[in-house]
Design an enzyme around this catalytic site. Sequence first.
Site, PDB file in Angstrom:
ATOM      1  N   ASP A 318     -33.286 -17.152   0.484  1.00 55.32           N
ATOM      2  CA  ASP A 318     -33.972 -17.176   1.762  1.00 55.32           C
ATOM      3  C   ASP A 318     -33.087 -17.955   2.751  1.00 55.32           C
ATOM      4  O   ASP A 318     -32.049 -18.512   2.388  1.00 55.32           O
ATOM      5  CB  ASP A 318     -35.373 -17.779   1.641  1.00 55.32           C
ATOM      6  N   GLU A 509     -44.839 -18.158   9.483  1.00 55.33           N
ATOM      7  CA  GLU A 509     -44.435 -19.112   8.444  1.00 55.33           C
ATOM      8  C   GLU A 509     -45.179 -20.448   8.590  1.00 55.33           C
ATOM      9  O   GLU A 509     -46.316 -20.496   9.055  1.00 55.33           O
ATOM     10  CB  GLU A 509     -42.908 -19.260   8.440  1.00 55.33           C
TER      11      GLU A 509
HETATM   12  C1  BGC Z   1     -38.288 -16.105   5.769  1.00 52.81           C
HETATM   13  C2  BGC Z   1     -37.982 -14.780   5.134  1.00 52.81           C
HETATM   14  C3  BGC Z   1     -37.176 -13.928   6.076  1.00 52.81           C
HETATM   15  C4  BGC Z   1     -35.935 -14.677   6.515  1.00 52.81           C
HETATM   16  C5  BGC Z   1     -35.068 -13.887   7.463  1.00 52.81           C
HETATM   17  C6  BGC Z   1     -37.063 -16.746   6.367  1.00 52.81           C
HETATM   18  O1  BGC Z   1     -37.423 -17.867   7.115  1.00 52.81           O
HETATM   19  O2  BGC Z   1     -38.865 -16.966   4.801  1.00 52.81           O
HETATM   20  O3  BGC Z   1     -39.165 -14.147   4.764  1.00 52.81           O
HETATM   21  O4  BGC Z   1     -36.838 -12.719   5.450  1.00 52.81           O
HETATM   22  O5  BGC Z   1     -36.327 -15.860   7.165  1.00 52.81           O
HETATM   23  O6  BGC Z   1     -35.628 -13.779   8.703  1.00 52.81           O
HETATM   24  C1  BGC Z   2     -35.390 -16.791  12.546  1.00 51.01           C
HETATM   25  C2  BGC Z   2     -36.206 -16.497  11.354  1.00 51.01           C
HETATM   26  C3  BGC Z   2     -36.077 -17.614  10.405  1.00 51.01           C
HETATM   27  C4  BGC Z   2     -36.419 -18.929  11.064  1.00 51.01           C
HETATM   28  C5  BGC Z   2     -36.278 -20.074  10.127  1.00 51.01           C
HETATM   29  C6  BGC Z   2     -35.797 -18.123  13.120  1.00 51.01           C
HETATM   30  O1  BGC Z   2     -35.027 -18.403  14.233  1.00 51.01           O
HETATM   31  O2  BGC Z   2     -35.564 -15.782  13.478  1.00 51.01           O
HETATM   32  O3  BGC Z   2     -35.798 -15.306  10.754  1.00 51.01           O
HETATM   33  O4  BGC Z   2     -36.923 -17.381   9.328  1.00 51.01           O
HETATM   34  O5  BGC Z   2     -35.639 -19.124  12.189  1.00 51.01           O
HETATM   35  O6  BGC Z   2     -35.848 -21.221  10.742  1.00 51.01           O
END
Ligand code: BGC
Ligand code: BGC
Length: 614
Positions: A318, A509
């Site tokens: 991840d 998230e």
């Molecule tokens: C998330 C994932 C996601 C990745 C890419 C992460 O923060 O946990 O589910 O695929 O970001 O965007």
């Molecule tokens: C991204 C996400 C990622 C997240 C985690 C965002 O800026 O777009 O994909 O999961 O940062 O920090």
Amino acid sequence: MTTARLTAITAVLALLTACSGDTPVPPSTPSAPVIEVPGPAVPTQERVAAVLAQMTLAEKIGQMTQLEEGSIDAGDVARLNLGSVLHGGGTAGDGSLETWSSIVHDRQREALTETRLGIPLLYGVDAVHGFGALHGATVFPHQIGLGAANDPDLMQRIGRATAIEVAATGIRWNFSPVLAIPDDVRWGRTYEAYSQDPARVSELGTAYVTGLQGANLTDATSVLATPKHFVGDGQAAYGTSTQHIFRPYVIDQGVAPVNPTQLRDVLLPPYQDAIDAGALSVMATFSSWGSTKVHSQRELLTTTLRGDLGFTGFVVSDWAGCDQIDPADFDGSMVACINAGVDMVMVPHDGDRFQQALTEAVDGGSLSMARVDEAVSRILTVKFDMGLFEDPYGDAALGAPVGTDAHRALAREAVVKSQVLLKNDGALPLPSADATIVVVGNAAHDMGRQAGGWTMDWQGGEGDVIPGTTIVEGIEARGGDQVRVVRELPASGTVDVCIAVVGEAPYAEGVGDSMDLALPGIEILDTFRGRCDSTVLVLVTGRPVLVTDAIATADAVVASWLPGTAGEGVADVLFGDRAFSGTLPVNWPRDISQVPSTPDSRDYLFPLGYGLTQ
Ligand code: BGC
Ligand code: BGC
């Protein structure tokens, strides 16, 4: 250059010219790759071996590196021999099909023509409810709504439609579906999961993988699925997260208590089924099992995933997930991550530092060349099996229309099937003639709330973020000339029906971890007192919310989840044009004492599986 590549480039240039009106710059003459890649008639393993035998260590480490689009400049794909680029939760530029296509094309062109080997890139995105970051795309209900619909055939068709809209940009990899079982609905990712019922998760996840990947992985509209997050993302306990992005997380990325029985009986079966259905990439979870980050647990990422479940694809980390193993030791964390079984690392930003760490680890002996070869072989195998070497630009799929009538009809069907009728004391169906209907509330006319997180932006946004039909627009359209639909409660008098459409502000998230499952805006129901012959409450939320009193007050209550662009689907069931068929994919608590769970499921306000039909 192969004919396929030439055709692809010509198609992209034609597309770009048609859309921008500018004269395209002719493609630079590609330097012929210095190695010969055996053709598709040769078995994949032989092709992989032939390429691997000619790769330098730097080229191998490059294949294991995945960088975020926003952190690379022209030249970096070649300089770092990148195997993959991802575009994180946000959108690309103006989010148009043309912008997405040209970015993806530029990266691919660089990989093919400016590296010694010309190995195609695998470009990945989070098209988790349709391609929510592509302007004009069809945005389906988030997974929890599809869990309520519980219709594998529908799920497979949504997978197919999503793949077609993703592949229209030249992208062939989707970080989806989430196979989590959310134990605690305060978790900000509850809506990204289908259900607390592992059977639903298995069936729906498998159907979606099948739809996304299509009949044949080599088809230009076949998109590689990524069951995630392996394993225990939904098991993190309240109060154990140490992450902080925008605000302190509470649950997400926290510590899951080790529970081997739950692992075997509840968490693994959906992965087993998705793997059996052909899933070839799996993303590791940010969660810890016990005190250890899953990203460093070989027992889970290798012994269980490959040994027990028979997974043969590659594991992607991840987002900076390896870094979390030991935040004080970047280099050691990368090595531990790869030795545990992660094959491709979502770095996502500092590619130089990552590659230097791996190079030194191989030189120093903490990372074996055999493990590097294994990881690279797995990645190359998937690239060959997807036909990327033959059709790296996906020319046959490129530029296809997105948000077509057929896809929007599918989204409407999904919305209809995902609505759960929690209560009805006769207020539904809505009158079809001679009535005044008031529709108010913070989610009545708010496409952003309706679509939730992962829509144009990682966190989503309120308001007019994407084109589509809001819930009140759907009701107005259905009401037509026969029903007076108004967006404000008149100053005096009574009306026939008052509908409050109340929703959560979008989140993604751990930013959406909730402490109390409250629903700001629910107080609008108070304004209905004495003014409405009947009242209907429509909840636009990513999870159950604690509105027990409001539910008692309203005459009818519908859990609408995060329905996406097709607000007409909500009107379809409210007016009784289509029957309610959705059932709760999770337990709906009565109060906070029942979160994360209560010993007797009969105590819930509404248990999993509940749903009225009229
Ligand atoms: C998330 C994932 C996601 C990745 C890419 C992460 O923060 O946990 O589910 O695929 O970001 O965007
Ligand atoms: C991204 C996400 C990622 C997240 C985690 C965002 O800026 O777009 O994909 O999961 O940062 O920090």
